[in-house]
Design an enzyme around this catalytic site. Structure first.
Site, mmCIF file in Angstrom:
data_model
loop_
_atom_site.group_PDB
_atom_site.id
_atom_site.type_symbol
_atom_site.label_atom_id
_atom_site.label_comp_id
_atom_site.label_asym_id
_atom_site.label_seq_id
_atom_site.Cartn_x
_atom_site.Cartn_y
_atom_site.Cartn_z
ATOM 1 N N GLU A 58 0.831 -1.296 0.025
ATOM 2 C CA GLU A 58 0.031 0.127 0.136
ATOM 3 C C GLU A 58 0.757 1.277 0.108
ATOM 4 O OE1 GLU A 58 -2.920 -0.231 3.286
ATOM 5 O OE2 GLU A 58 -4.085 -1.782 2.272
ATOM 6 N N GLU A 115 -5.676 -8.614 1.478
ATOM 7 C CA GLU A 115 -6.123 -8.078 2.566
ATOM 8 C C GLU A 115 -7.611 -7.926 2.414
ATOM 9 O OE1 GLU A 115 -4.517 -4.708 4.747
ATOM 10 O OE2 GLU A 115 -2.283 -5.535 4.360
HETATM 11 C C1 BG6 Z 1 -4.385 -1.983 5.908
HETATM 12 C C2 BG6 Z 1 -2.819 -2.224 6.171
HETATM 13 O O1 BG6 Z 1 -4.239 -0.871 5.015
HETATM 14 O O2 BG6 Z 1 -5.039 -1.729 6.765
HETATM 15 C C3 BG6 Z 1 -2.655 -3.039 7.379
HETATM 16 O O3 BG6 Z 1 -1.985 -2.682 5.300
HETATM 17 C C4 BG6 Z 1 -3.817 -2.423 8.503
HETATM 18 O O4 BG6 Z 1 -1.317 -3.153 7.883
HETATM 19 C C5 BG6 Z 1 -5.036 -2.718 7.823
HETATM 20 O O5 BG6 Z 1 -3.781 -3.315 9.846
HETATM 21 C C6 BG6 Z 1 -6.149 -2.059 8.829
HETATM 22 O O6 BG6 Z 1 -5.785 -1.014 9.307
HETATM 23 P P1 BG6 Z 1 -6.047 -0.873 10.936
HETATM 24 O O7 BG6 Z 1 -5.735 0.602 11.122
HETATM 25 O O8 BG6 Z 1 -7.160 -1.308 11.546
HETATM 26 O O9 BG6 Z 1 -4.790 -1.688 11.508
#
Ligand code: BG6
Length: 469
Positions: free
Chosen positions: A164, A368
């Site tokens: 990202e 993700e």
């Molecule tokens: C993504 C990242 O953008 O979002 C992760 O690659 C991150 O590292 C995930 O954990 C969720 O965001 P957050 O702030 O809830 O951890």
């Protein structure tokens, strides 16, 4: 609806080094910018010092991955474990750690899918060079990537260069440690972004040269933006929001240059990055083999005209910023939100997958996708996360629809395999199939507990998809 998942589909799950490993300074690891940022917030939430303590629980955790049925595990290597100060001596103990992980995964028939850089730049590079603002950081990254290919490339064929980048450059917290005046921030951001693209291209080219049969690509924070109305200017605004937040980056990765609208913006805003003549060839040569998609939610945008106070290109906010002369982010009244505000939208995933596949015609893999929410450990020692099961079921169905639409989707790796340290909410917000028994400021016993969603996903993998659509 029939099941369209191919037989060799990569069902997996994901994590990142600073969010699960802990052992932040053990065995020679250097401090990273992710450590630094987490320490600043450690009074209000957990930090990276222990995280999920994967460093000391990796055998148990990988056994659980096997039990879950995972075919692949997408995880990241901490640059500062391998090269503690970013561009100096190599730390053999760091290499040993990842060798143990890779060997154990392979022993259990789980394909390692490695991200080289997930938000955790070695802090020394921030101090020495102002991070990605300097060309030195590009060469340091290239050396780190080559070191990883050299030591792990005999066994690891699947790589992601970074995670990202398109979101990383938008997060203020990740800029605060750099020496940048507010007035100059946008120019520096644009220069850092450009340098990361050059580093991405160098690492892609080196991977192709050094590891026969390797596959490598970028991971983007995907965006899908709906227009707030059917006014043509709102439709344009929605498109520009996707263009500015994601597509400009995908174009750079896939075609080796910024698209016209983006060059024009950089020029008019007087923040065009400094380029070296040799970059053109490097960027054009670096062809990704796949695109990794991180998907959580969709957005809505309306047109935002300039006004007396805000001239063309003025930016407001950070991650979901508004841009005067282009777009303003709105809420979608038709979608439900997670506790932390992400608007849940499985159809958006189908649209994103179709969109990227039709633009770039490259295999896609989801690295993700998941629901971040508090989980409760009940008295019977279980976690009944039916809300997460609903979320996953709907998103898996959307993947199935996208495959039926003709998209070459090769894998699904939800976020996250185990509860991780959330960047914004520590251990209050959880994502995993496996519960880690700790709170932000109470490490408890760090026991691993299978949530209800663990058994659900295990069935999905067993059946190569849902039993019912
Ligand atoms: C993504 C990242 O953008 O979002 C992760 O690659 C991150 O590292 C995930 O954990 C969720 O965001 P957050 O702030 O809830 O951890």
């Amino acid at each position: 609806m029939d099941n369209h998942f191919p037989e060799d589909f990569w069902w997996g799950a994901s994590s990142s080094a600073f969010q699960i490993e802990g052992a932040w300074d053990e065995d020679g690891k250097g401090m990273t910018v992710a450590d630094y940022n987490s320490f600043k917030k450690s009074e209000v939430q957990a930090d990276t010092k222990v995280a999920s303590d994967f460093y000391h629980h990796y055998e148990e955790d990988i056994s659980l991955m096997k039990e879950l049925g995972m075919k692949t595990y997408r995880f990241s290597i901490s640059w500062a474990r391998i090269i503690p100060d970013g561009d100096g001596e190599i730390n053999q103990k760091g290499i040993d750690f990842y060798n143990k992980i890779i060997d154990l995964l392979l022993e259990k028939d789980i394909i390692p899918f490695i991200t080289l850089y997930h938000f955790d730049l070695p802090y020394a590079l921030a101090e020495k060079y102002n991070g990605w603002e300097s060309r030195e950081c590009v060469y340091a990254f290239e050396r780190f990537a080559k070191t990883c290919y050299e030591v792990f490339g005999d066994r690891v064929k699947h790589w992601q260069v970074n995670n990202e980048q398109n979101l990383m450059v938008r997060v203020n917290e990740r800029m605060n440690m750099y020496n940048v005046s507010e007035k100059d921030a946008e120019r520096v951001r644009a220069q850092m972004d450009y340098h990361m693209f050059v580093a991405h291209a160098l690492a892609t080219n080196a991977c192709h040269d050094m590891i026969p049969g390797s596959k490598i690509g970028p991971a983007v924070s995907s965006t899908k933006t709906y227009p707030a109305s059917n006014k043509p200017m709102d439709i344009w605004a929605a498109e520009m929001n996707d263009n500015f937040k994601t597509n400009y980056a995908l174009d750079m990765y896939c075609y080796g240059d910024y698209p016209g609208y983006y060059k024009e913006y950089l020029k008019k805003a007087e923040i065009s990055p400094v380029r070296k003549p040799e970059d053109e060839e490097i960027l054009k040569k670096a062809k990704p083999d796949l695109i990794a998609v991180n998907y959580y939610r969709t957005l809505v945008a309306s047109y935002l005209s300039e006004d007396e106070e805000h001239t063309y290109g003025t930016k407001v906010n950070e991650i979901d910023y508004d841009l005067y002369g282009y777009f303003k982010i709105e809420k979608n009244a038709h979608l439900k939100s997670s506790k932390y505000g992400a608007q849940i939208d499985p159809m958006g995933l189908r649209l994103v997958l179709n969109d990227y596949y039709n633009r770039y015609r490259l295999p896609l893999i989801i690295t993700e996708n998941g629901l971040g929410t508090p989980d409760e450990l009940t008295e019977d020692g279980k976690v009944h996360d039916d809300y997460r099961i609903d979320y996953l079921r709907d998103h898996i169905a959307a993947c199935n629809d996208a495959i039926a639409d003709g998209v070459e989707l090769i894998g699904y790796c939800p976020w996250a395999v185990i509860d991780i340290l959330s960047s914004h909410q520590g251990f209050k917000k959880r994502y995993g199939f496996i519960y880690v028994n700790r709170e932000d400021h109470d490490l408890k016993d760090l026991a691993r507990i299978r949530k209800d969603s663990f058994y659900f996903y295990q069935k999905v993998i067993e059946n190569n998809g849902l039993t019912k659509y």
